[in-house]
Design an enzyme around this catalytic site. Structure first.
Site, PDB file in Angstrom:
ATOM      1  N   LYS A 142       0.796  -1.225   0.000  1.00  0.00           N
ATOM      2  CA  LYS A 142       0.000   0.000   0.000  1.00  0.00           C
ATOM      3  C   LYS A 142       0.830   1.277   0.000  1.00  0.00           C
ATOM      4  CE  LYS A 142      -4.174  -2.137   1.523  1.00  0.00           C
ATOM      5  NZ  LYS A 142      -3.778  -3.455   2.084  1.00  0.00           N
TER       6      LYS A 142
HETATM    7  C1  LIG Z   1      -4.576  -4.477   1.835  1.00  0.00           C
HETATM    8  C2  LIG Z   1      -3.877  -5.775   1.663  1.00  0.00           C
HETATM    9  C3  LIG Z   1      -4.395  -6.780   0.849  1.00  0.00           C
HETATM   10  C4  LIG Z   1      -5.712  -6.657   0.145  1.00  0.00           C
HETATM   11  O1  LIG Z   1      -5.695  -5.675  -0.851  1.00  0.00           O
HETATM   12  P1  LIG Z   1      -7.084  -5.082  -1.427  1.00  0.00           P
HETATM   13  O2  LIG Z   1      -6.678  -4.046  -2.389  1.00  0.00           O
HETATM   14  O3  LIG Z   1      -7.790  -4.510  -0.234  1.00  0.00           O
HETATM   15  O4  LIG Z   1      -7.807  -6.218  -1.998  1.00  0.00           O
HETATM   16  C5  LIG Z   1      -3.660  -7.940   0.676  1.00  0.00           C
HETATM   17  N1  LIG Z   1      -2.480  -8.108   1.306  1.00  0.00           N
HETATM   18  C6  LIG Z   1      -1.953  -7.180   2.125  1.00  0.00           C
HETATM   19  C7  LIG Z   1      -0.681  -7.457   2.814  1.00  0.00           C
HETATM   20  C8  LIG Z   1      -2.622  -5.967   2.333  1.00  0.00           C
HETATM   21  O5  LIG Z   1      -2.102  -5.059   3.136  1.00  0.00           O
END
Ligand SMILES: *Cc1c(COP(=O)(O)O)cnc(C)c1O
Length: 429
Positions: free
Chosen positions: A107
């Protein structure tokens, strides 16, 4: 290019307004009015371009004239200044590691891009945007890091009590300055519901310029399309299948945008933990979220994925959707078993989210020997060290980026429910 509301409101807005407002006036998600494929020659020659140039080519149509080319490139250079390694695990399976940014989960790219955009929009203005973010662990950390000390921004993070890992909680609660952490009694979906409610709350909107830093915000969501281009740049192969460990379905939705932009991808797999609303949807054609279940892949403990409606928007009907997307769910036992197996056979350590991605990929690729599979490894295993170390009997090394926050004190405010949340933030700021 303008954005329209998926709830149907007629008013269209530019990128700047979509970022600052988060959601449309009618509470709908913003969606690009048009997606124009990128020049095919560019896509065929990805390996001749830098990551920043690729990011620019991918994102520029979605920015329109909200940011000029020079400043956009500068923002992108602050966004993607780390590596996205592709690890060959043999048998046509690759791990795309997206955890080499400052907070060790994928993210960081979206959060840094959005923080840089808001900082840019507010550069010479006397405006404060209050960024509300619900987190199941990693989003809050990335947003706190990306927005820390960004002028004209105040960040309020809502996270579910006892449902994030120790390292995640420290990343959320040890920042100070313009970052405030709220510890909510409830699940991630409860946090997300509070954020959605806040946007529709007149009293809060009169006092704050509210925006969201969840993947409902286009500035958080769209840059995630870069990853798929970077993978194709390195792989230079055809017949590609991407498996994406999915919670709120923002990352996989950005992957589908990459495909719509012309990137040669055959199929996507949305891999989930036991929060299986979408795998069940593919069987029954009905969306029926159940209460969220806590798992070891906690960033995917989401039962009502916000971005699924954006995915549906890109396909004419259920059948076309199913021809490009499959979805499978796996439980914690299967997740840890595969972590063990891959460690023993390949000497590669997956985190629980990547492991779910791997399981989905293997399931889809069974009896498809001509396909090349990539799963997204979305977080560094250290963030889930308790489960990983119990499973494979190794002591994970703590990366330098994490070490310094482990000694800091956690600071948070406890929240019982929406009214409590509202009262506290109205008094606080
Ligand atoms: C947020 C997250 C996800 C899921 O991603 P989305 O875009 O919400 O589907 C998967 N793995 C990790 C480590 C995350 O932080």
């Amino acid at each position: 290019m303008l954005y329209r509301s998926l709830n149907g409101h007629h008013k269209k807005v530019n990128f700047e307004t979509a970022v600052k407002n988060g959601l449309a006036e009618d509470g709908g998600l913003f969606f690009p009015e048009k997606i124009s494929p990128i020049n095919n020659e560019f896509i065929k020659n990805l390996d001749k371009y830098s990551n920043i140039d690729i990011a620019h080519e991918v994102i520029k149509q979605f920015i329109g004239d909200s940011i000029n080319e020079k400043d956009l490139k500068e923002i992108l250079s602050n966004t993607v200044d780390f590596d996205f390694p592709l690890i060959d695990l043999g048998n046509n399976i690759y791990s795309l590691e997206l955890f080499h940014g400052p907070t060790l989960a994928f993210k960081d790219v979206g959060a840094r891009f959005m923080a840089n955009c808001l900082g840019y929009f507010n550069k010479n203005k006397n405006i404060t945007n209050t960024v509300l973010v619900a987190t199941s662990g990693d989003t809050g950390a990335a947003v706190a890091n990306g927005f820390f000390k960004v002028k004209g921004t105040n960040v309020i993070i809502l996270y579910p009590e006892n449902k994030v890992s120790e390292i995640q909680e420290r990343q959320l609660t040890t920042n100070g300055n313009n970052i405030t952490a709220l510890r909510v009694k409830g699940s991630f979906d409860d946090c997300q519901d509070m954020v959605k409610k806040a946007f529709l709350d007149k009293e809060l909107n009169n006092k704050f310029n509210l925006t969201s830093a969840n993947s409902i915000n286009v500035a958080r969501w769209l840059p995630q399309a870069f990853y798929y281009f970077y993978a194709v740049k390195k792989l230079k192969k055809k017949n590609l299948v991407f498996s994406v460990p999915s919670g709120n379905f923002g990352n996989i939705c950005a992957g589908i945008i990459a495909m719509k932009l012309g990137l040669p991808i055959d199929h996507f797999v949305a891999s989930t933990n036991v929060n299986d609303t979408i795998p069940r949807y593919f069987k029954s054609k009905v969306l029926s979220p159940k209460p969220t279940i806590q798992t070891i892949s906690n960033a995917m403990d989401v039962s009502n994925p916000s971005n699924f409606i954006r995915i549906q928007e890109m396909f004419e009907n259920f059948d076309t959707l199913s021809s490009f997307l499959s979805s499978y769910s796996f439980d914690d036992y299967q997740t840890l078993e595969i972590v063990k197996e891959i460690y023993n056979n390949k000497n590669y350590i997956m985190d629980p989210h990547g492991a779910v991605g791997y399981l989905g990929l293997k399931k889809y690729l069974k009896n498809k020997p001509n396909k090349i599979g990539v799963f997204l490894e979305t977080a560094h295993p250290i963030k889930f060290s308790k489960h990983i170390e119990n499973t494979i009997d190794v002591k994970l090394k703590i990366p330098k980026k994490i070490n310094k926050i482990l000694s800091k004190n956690k600071k948070y405010i406890d929240i019982e429910n929406y009214n409590d949340f509202k009262k506290k933030i109205l008094n606080m700021f």
